[in-house]
Design a protein around this motif. Structure first.
Motif, short mmCIF file in Angstrom:
data_model
loop_
_atom_site.label_atom_id
_atom_site.label_comp_id
_atom_site.label_asym_id
_atom_site.label_seq_id
_atom_site.Cartn_x
_atom_site.Cartn_y
_atom_site.Cartn_z
N ALA A 47 0.86 -1.19 0.00
CA ALA A 47 0.00 0.00 0.00
C ALA A 47 0.89 1.23 0.00
CB ALA A 47 -0.90 0.01 1.23
N VAL A 48 0.66 2.10 -0.95
CA VAL A 48 1.39 3.36 -1.05
C VAL A 48 0.36 4.48 -0.95
CG1 VAL A 48 2.87 4.79 -2.50
CG2 VAL A 48 3.16 2.30 -2.51
N ASN A 49 0.46 5.26 0.11
CA ASN A 49 -0.54 6.30 0.37
C ASN A 49 -1.96 5.73 0.29
OD1 ASN A 49 1.39 8.27 0.80
ND2 ASN A 49 1.44 8.84 -1.35
N SER A 50 -2.13 4.56 0.85
CA SER A 50 -3.38 3.79 0.92
C SER A 50 -3.86 3.23 -0.43
CB SER A 50 -4.50 4.59 1.60
OG SER A 50 -4.89 5.69 0.85
N PHE A 51 -3.10 3.44 -1.52
CA PHE A 51 -3.44 2.81 -2.79
C PHE A 51 -2.74 1.46 -2.86
CE2 PHE A 51 -4.45 7.12 -4.16
CZ PHE A 51 -5.60 6.89 -4.91
N PRO A 52 -3.48 0.40 -3.19
CA PRO A 52 -2.85 -0.92 -3.30
C PRO A 52 -2.08 -1.04 -4.62
CG PRO A 52 -5.18 -1.09 -3.77
CD PRO A 52 -4.92 0.34 -3.38
N LEU A 53 -0.85 -1.56 -4.53
CA LEU A 53 -0.02 -1.80 -5.70
C LEU A 53 0.36 -3.27 -5.75
CD1 LEU A 53 2.58 1.13 -5.74
CD2 LEU A 53 0.54 0.89 -7.14
N ALA A 54 0.19 -3.87 -6.91
CA ALA A 54 0.66 -5.23 -7.13
C ALA A 54 2.07 -5.15 -7.71
CB ALA A 54 -0.26 -5.96 -8.10
N THR A 55 2.97 -5.96 -7.18
CA THR A 55 4.34 -5.99 -7.69
C THR A 55 4.74 -7.44 -7.94
OG1 THR A 55 5.48 -6.19 -5.56
CG2 THR A 55 4.92 -3.97 -6.29
N TRP A 56 5.61 -7.63 -8.90
CA TRP A 56 6.25 -8.92 -9.12
C TRP A 56 7.73 -8.64 -9.26
CZ3 TRP A 56 1.27 -8.37 -11.15
CH2 TRP A 56 0.36 -9.38 -10.81
N SER A 57 8.55 -9.51 -8.70
CA SER A 57 9.99 -9.26 -8.73
C SER A 57 10.78 -10.57 -8.75
CB SER A 57 10.41 -8.43 -7.53
OG SER A 57 10.14 -9.14 -6.33
N ARG A 58 12.03 -10.42 -9.13
CA ARG A 58 13.00 -11.53 -9.07
C ARG A 58 14.32 -10.88 -8.67
NH1 ARG A 58 12.52 -13.53 -14.11
NH2 ARG A 58 14.03 -12.06 -14.92
N PHE A 59 14.82 -11.25 -7.52
CA PHE A 59 16.08 -10.71 -7.02
C PHE A 59 17.02 -11.85 -6.68
CE2 PHE A 59 13.05 -7.33 -5.52
CZ PHE A 59 13.43 -6.39 -6.45
N ILE A 60 18.25 -11.74 -7.15
CA ILE A 60 19.29 -12.72 -6.84
C ILE A 60 20.46 -11.96 -6.24
CG2 ILE A 60 20.86 -14.44 -7.79
CD1 ILE A 60 18.76 -14.92 -10.00
#
Length: 127
Positions: A47-60
């Motif tokens: 949640a960013v400033n109460s707005f929901p954000l969907a994220t997908w990531s790949r970190f190595i």
């Protein structure tokens, strides 16, 4: 008074179209999950400033650089005058680019309220 079969058939078709229209955004969210899973992307909702954000990531590790993709407007407008009930993109181009990126560290950010399950939070409602 007798109802004509053509009228009944038309009524059934109209009702079915409304039924299936409600399931469309679920299909888009499911497709996004399939794309992400196939490429090893991990999902997270923030949640960013109460707005929901969907994220997908790949970190190595070690993370020395990150390539970031930000989704476009998606299905923000139904027509020129009417905003969409669900801004989730029908073709998640940014997510597809993220999934195809060979770099080890990638991050995909959806726009606010995209890929969020219904019922939507109040901040996502049409104003």
């Amino acid at each position: 008074m007798q109802i004509k079969p053509r009228v009944v058939f038309s009524g059934v078709l109209i009702h079915l179209s409304f039924l299936f229209a409600g399931c469309v955004s679920v299909v888009y969210r499911g497709e996004a999950k399939r794309i992400a899973r196939a490429s090893g992307l991990n999902s997270e909702y923030i949640a960013v400033n109460s707005f929901p954000l969907a994220t997908w990531s790949r970190f190595i590790a070690p993370v020395t650089s990150i390539r970031v993709y930000i989704e476009g407007d998606g299905f923000a407008w139904r027509s020129r005058q009417h905003p969409s009930d669900d801004p989730t993109p029908h073709q998640p181009t940014g997510l597809r680019l993220t999934a195809a990126d060979p770099q080890a560290n990638v991050l995909y950010l959806a726009r606010p309220c995209q890929f969020i399950a219904t019922p939507f939070p109040g901040v996502c409602e049409e104003k």
